[in-house]
Design a protein around this motif. Sequence first.
Motif, PDB file in Angstrom:
ATOM      1  N   SER A 117       0.842  -1.192   0.000  1.00 36.75           N
ATOM      2  CA  SER A 117       0.000   0.000   0.000  1.00 36.75           C
ATOM      3  C   SER A 117       0.878   1.243   0.000  1.00 36.75           C
ATOM      4  O   SER A 117       2.037   1.218   0.444  1.00 36.75           O
ATOM      5  N   LEU A 118       0.339   2.340  -0.482  1.00 31.51           N
ATOM      6  CA  LEU A 118       1.089   3.582  -0.502  1.00 31.51           C
ATOM      7  C   LEU A 118       1.427   4.027   0.917  1.00 31.51           C
ATOM      8  O   LEU A 118       2.519   4.540   1.170  1.00 31.51           O
ATOM      9  N   ALA A 119       0.490   3.817   1.847  1.00 29.93           N
ATOM     10  CA  ALA A 119       0.741   4.184   3.242  1.00 29.93           C
ATOM     11  C   ALA A 119       1.929   3.413   3.802  1.00 29.93           C
ATOM     12  O   ALA A 119       2.764   3.961   4.535  1.00 29.93           O
ATOM     13  N   GLU A 120       2.015   2.129   3.479  1.00 28.11           N
ATOM     14  CA  GLU A 120       3.132   1.310   3.946  1.00 28.11           C
ATOM     15  C   GLU A 120       4.456   1.840   3.388  1.00 28.11           C
ATOM     16  O   GLU A 120       5.455   1.940   4.114  1.00 28.11           O
ATOM     17  N   ILE A 121       4.466   2.195   2.113  1.00 25.17           N
ATOM     18  CA  ILE A 121       5.681   2.724   1.496  1.00 25.17           C
ATOM     19  C   ILE A 121       6.097   4.035   2.157  1.00 25.17           C
ATOM     20  O   ILE A 121       7.275   4.242   2.479  1.00 25.17           O
ATOM     21  N   ILE A 122       5.138   4.910   2.389  1.00 22.32           N
ATOM     22  CA  ILE A 122       5.433   6.212   2.994  1.00 22.32           C
ATOM     23  C   ILE A 122       6.000   6.051   4.396  1.00 22.32           C
ATOM     24  O   ILE A 122       6.987   6.697   4.779  1.00 22.32           O
ATOM     25  N   VAL A 123       5.394   5.174   5.192  1.00 19.11           N
ATOM     26  CA  VAL A 123       5.870   4.954   6.568  1.00 19.11           C
ATOM     27  C   VAL A 123       7.286   4.403   6.572  1.00 19.11           C
ATOM     28  O   VAL A 123       8.150   4.864   7.334  1.00 19.11           O
ATOM     29  N   LEU A 124       7.549   3.430   5.719  1.00 23.96           N
ATOM     30  CA  LEU A 124       8.886   2.837   5.674  1.00 23.96           C
ATOM     31  C   LEU A 124       9.935   3.859   5.226  1.00 23.96           C
ATOM     32  O   LEU A 124      11.040   3.912   5.785  1.00 23.96           O
ATOM     33  N   GLN A 125       9.596   4.685   4.254  1.00 23.69           N
ATOM     34  CA  GLN A 125      10.567   5.679   3.807  1.00 23.69           C
ATOM     35  C   GLN A 125      10.747   6.799   4.822  1.00 23.69           C
ATOM     36  O   GLN A 125      11.842   7.373   4.938  1.00 23.69           O
ATOM     37  N   PHE A 126       9.723   7.100   5.577  1.00 22.84           N
ATOM     38  CA  PHE A 126       9.878   8.072   6.659  1.00 22.84           C
ATOM     39  C   PHE A 126      10.855   7.535   7.703  1.00 22.84           C
ATOM     40  O   PHE A 126      11.736   8.267   8.174  1.00 22.84           O
ATOM     41  N   LEU A 127      10.725   6.257   8.060  1.00 25.09           N
ATOM     42  CA  LEU A 127      11.647   5.642   9.012  1.00 25.09           C
ATOM     43  C   LEU A 127      13.074   5.638   8.472  1.00 25.09           C
ATOM     44  O   LEU A 127      14.032   5.865   9.213  1.00 25.09           O
ATOM     45  N   SER A 128      13.211   5.387   7.174  1.00 29.42           N
ATOM     46  CA  SER A 128      14.534   5.432   6.556  1.00 29.42           C
ATOM     47  C   SER A 128      15.122   6.838   6.628  1.00 29.42           C
ATOM     48  O   SER A 128      16.328   7.010   6.879  1.00 29.42           O
ATOM     49  N   GLY A 129      14.289   7.850   6.445  1.00 29.61           N
ATOM     50  CA  GLY A 129      14.750   9.227   6.554  1.00 29.61           C
ATOM     51  C   GLY A 129      15.183   9.579   7.967  1.00 29.61           C
ATOM     52  O   GLY A 129      16.178  10.293   8.168  1.00 29.61           O
ATOM     53  N   VAL A 130      14.452   9.086   8.966  1.00 28.22           N
ATOM     54  CA  VAL A 130      14.844   9.307  10.358  1.00 28.22           C
ATOM     55  C   VAL A 130      16.218   8.694  10.619  1.00 28.22           C
ATOM     56  O   VAL A 130      17.092   9.315  11.238  1.00 28.22           O
ATOM     57  N   ALA A 131      16.418   7.471  10.137  1.00 27.94           N
ATOM     58  CA  ALA A 131      17.711   6.816  10.324  1.00 27.94           C
ATOM     59  C   ALA A 131      18.830   7.577   9.631  1.00 27.94           C
ATOM     60  O   ALA A 131      19.935   7.713  10.176  1.00 27.94           O
ATOM     61  N   THR A 132      18.560   8.095   8.441  1.00 26.57           N
ATOM     62  CA  THR A 132      19.574   8.880   7.731  1.00 26.57           C
ATOM     63  C   THR A 132      19.924  10.137   8.509  1.00 26.57           C
ATOM     64  O   THR A 132      21.085  10.569   8.520  1.00 26.57           O
ATOM     65  N   ALA A 133      18.945  10.739   9.182  1.00 25.66           N
ATOM     66  CA  ALA A 133      19.208  11.913  10.015  1.00 25.66           C
ATOM     67  C   ALA A 133      20.101  11.565  11.203  1.00 25.66           C
ATOM     68  O   ALA A 133      20.854  12.418  11.686  1.00 25.66           O
ATOM     69  N   LEU A 134      20.032  10.346  11.695  1.00 29.85           N
ATOM     70  CA  LEU A 134      20.927   9.906  12.766  1.00 29.85           C
ATOM     71  C   LEU A 134      22.326   9.638  12.233  1.00 29.85           C
ATOM     72  O   LEU A 134      23.320   9.797  12.949  1.00 29.85           O
ATOM     73  N   PHE A 135      22.416   9.238  10.982  1.00 31.54           N
ATOM     74  CA  PHE A 135      23.694   8.882  10.356  1.00 31.54           C
ATOM     75  C   PHE A 135      24.493  10.113   9.927  1.00 31.54           C
ATOM     76  O   PHE A 135      25.695  10.214  10.167  1.00 31.54           O
ATOM     77  N   GLN A 136      23.819  11.076   9.314  1.00 34.48           N
ATOM     78  CA  GLN A 136      24.506  12.135   8.574  1.00 34.48           C
ATOM     79  C   GLN A 136      25.392  13.040   9.418  1.00 34.48           C
ATOM     80  O   GLN A 136      26.481  13.412   8.970  1.00 34.48           O
ATOM     81  N   PRO A 137      24.985  13.452  10.635  1.00 41.53           N
ATOM     82  CA  PRO A 137      25.872  14.352  11.394  1.00 41.53           C
ATOM     83  C   PRO A 137      27.252  13.770  11.664  1.00 41.53           C
ATOM     84  O   PRO A 137      28.247  14.502  11.687  1.00 41.53           O
ATOM     85  N   GLY A 138      27.353  12.463  11.849  1.00 40.37           N
ATOM     86  CA  GLY A 138      28.645  11.851  12.127  1.00 40.37           C
ATOM     87  C   GLY A 138      29.585  11.824  10.945  1.00 40.37           C
ATOM     88  O   GLY A 138      30.790  11.604  11.120  1.00 40.37           O
ATOM     89  N   VAL A 139      29.064  12.054   9.745  1.00 45.35           N
ATOM     90  CA  VAL A 139      29.904  12.027   8.540  1.00 45.35           C
ATOM     91  C   VAL A 139      31.043  13.042   8.652  1.00 45.35           C
ATOM     92  O   VAL A 139      32.173  12.775   8.251  1.00 45.35           O
ATOM     93  N   ALA A 140      30.739  14.211   9.221  1.00 42.82           N
ATOM     94  CA  ALA A 140      31.760  15.254   9.329  1.00 42.82           C
ATOM     95  C   ALA A 140      32.811  14.907  10.370  1.00 42.82           C
ATOM     96  O   ALA A 140      34.010  15.006  10.126  1.00 42.82           O
ATOM     97  N   SER A 141      32.386  14.488  11.555  1.00 40.52           N
ATOM     98  CA  SER A 141      33.341  14.300  12.650  1.00 40.52           C
ATOM     99  C   SER A 141      34.156  13.024  12.525  1.00 40.52           C
ATOM    100  O   SER A 141      35.218  12.902  13.144  1.00 40.52           O
ATOM    101  N   MET A 142      33.712  12.073  11.729  1.00 39.09           N
ATOM    102  CA  MET A 142      34.474  10.840  11.571  1.00 39.09           C
ATOM    103  C   MET A 142      35.724  11.038  10.725  1.00 39.09           C
ATOM    104  O   MET A 142      36.733  10.348  10.930  1.00 39.09           O
ATOM    105  N   VAL A 143      35.694  11.972   9.788  1.00 39.78           N
ATOM    106  CA  VAL A 143      36.842  12.143   8.883  1.00 39.78           C
ATOM    107  C   VAL A 143      38.122  12.495   9.638  1.00 39.78           C
ATOM    108  O   VAL A 143      39.165  11.868   9.412  1.00 39.78           O
ATOM    109  N   PRO A 144      38.112  13.473  10.570  1.00 42.22           N
ATOM    110  CA  PRO A 144      39.348  13.753  11.300  1.00 42.22           C
ATOM    111  C   PRO A 144      39.822  12.585  12.165  1.00 42.22           C
ATOM    112  O   PRO A 144      41.007  12.514  12.515  1.00 42.22           O
ATOM    113  N   GLN A 145      38.938  11.665  12.512  1.00 43.50           N
ATOM    114  CA  GLN A 145      39.321  10.526  13.332  1.00 43.50           C
ATOM    115  C   GLN A 145      40.010   9.422  12.536  1.00 43.50           C
ATOM    116  O   GLN A 145      40.811   8.666  13.074  1.00 43.50           O
ATOM    117  N   VAL A 146      39.703   9.346  11.252  1.00 43.95           N
ATOM    118  CA  VAL A 146      40.241   8.231  10.458  1.00 43.95           C
ATOM    119  C   VAL A 146      41.313   8.664   9.469  1.00 43.95           C
ATOM    120  O   VAL A 146      41.921   7.812   8.812  1.00 43.95           O
TER     121      VAL A 146
END
Length: 414
Positions: A117-146
Motif C-alpha cells: 500500500s502507498l501508506a506502507e511505502i510512505i511509513v517505511l521511507q519516513f523511518l529510513s529518513g529518520v535513520a539517515t538523520a541519525l547517520f549524517q551528522p557523524g559524517v563530518a566528525s568521523m573524517v578527522p578521526q580516520v
Amino acid sequence: MTHDTETAAGERSPREPAGSSLWSNNFRLYLGARTASLLGDAMLPVALSVGVLAAGYGVGGVGYALGAWMAALALCMLFGGVLADRFSPRRMMVLADVVRLVVQSAMAVAFATGAPSLAEIIVLQFLSGVATALFQPGVASMVPQVAGDVQRANGVLRIAEAAAGVLGPAVAGVLVSASGPATVFAIYAGTYGISAVCLLALRLAPVAEAVAGESFWRQLVEGWREFAARSWLWGVIAIHLVYGCFVAGVSLPVGAQLVVGDYGSTTLGIGMAAFGAGGVLGGAWAMRARPLRPLASGAIGWALFALYPITPALKPPVLLLVLGWCLAGIGLAYWGVLWSTTVQTQIPADLLNRVYAYDVSGSLVALVLGRTLAGPLAAIDGERPLMILATVLGLVCTGLLLAVPAIRRLRRVN
C-alpha cells in the motif's frame, strides 16, 4: 554521556604525522562504508519511482514517498547531531545503518510478495529518513578521526560520491528493468549492511571517560549558539539559502527538462555522466589544492556551478553542453571538499556534530524549497529565462561570498 571505548565527540583520535599515507586501514574501512552507503542512496530514487509507479500510485505517489524520506531527514537532523555528540558518531551511524537495512529489506519483501500500500511505502521511507538523520551528522566528525590529512580524505570521499551518483542510478535502472524493484531494494538494503560492518571494524583511539553534564535540549541550544557565534559559518549558510534554492535547487530539475525536450533522454544521461565526471576531477583538484584562504578559493566552485543552468538555456551543441556540465561538476566538488575541510578543522570536536547538523539542515531546506518552486517559477516566465536568472543569482551569490570579510579572510588550519 556514557562510558565509551571509542573516540567520543569530545576528543579526536591522534593525527597521523605530516606526510604520512592517507590510506590507513581505518580510512579504507571508512571509505568502504561511505561508498556503499552513497551507492545505496543513489539507487533509491530509481527503485522507489519505478516501484511506486508499477504499483499504480502515479507520479503523486512517487512524490509522497520521496517527500516522506526528505521530510524525516529535515525534521530529525538537529536531533541526530546532538545524539552523535552524546553517544559518539560511530555508534549512531551503525544504529542508523541497521535500521535502514531492516527498513529497505521490508521494502524488498513487500514488493516481492505483491504491491504494498502507498501508506506502507510512505511509513517505511519516513523511518529510513529518520535513520539517515541519525547517520549524517557523524559524517563530518568521523573524517578527522580516520585520516591525518583531512582535505585529501574529503577529496577522495567526494570522488566516491560523484562516482556513486553516476553508477547508482545506472545500476538501479538496469536491475529494475531485468528483475523488478524488489531486487534493487534487496541490494539497496545490503549496502547498509556493508556500511555497518565497515564502521564496526574501525579501530578508533579510546578515551578514559566521557560524561554528559547537560540535558539534551541544552546541548541542542549550545550547538545553535556555537553556530551563530561564527560569522563565517552562518554567513555562508545564509548566502547558500539563496544559492541552494534559486540556483542549485531550481536548475537541477528545470535543466533536466530542457535537455530532454531539446536533445532527448540519451543526451540527459550523457550530460549527467559528464557532471559526475566533473565531480571526480573536482575532487582530485581539491586534494592537491592548499589555498591559504579556503572559502575565498572555494568561491571559484560556486561560479563554475553557475554554468549548470545557463548551458541548457542557451541550447548549445551537445559537446558544449557536456563541457559546461562537466565544469559545473568540477566546481561543485571543489567547493564541497574545501567547505567540508573548513568545517571539520575549524569547529571543536565536541561541538562538530551539532554544528554540522545546523549546516546540513540549512542546505537541505534550501534545496527542497528550490525543487518545490522550480515548476511554479518556470510557469511564470518560462524555463530558459528562469535558468538565466539562476545563473545571474549564482554569480551574485559568489560575489557576496567574497564580499564578507569573515568568509573571505578565513585561513585554513592544516
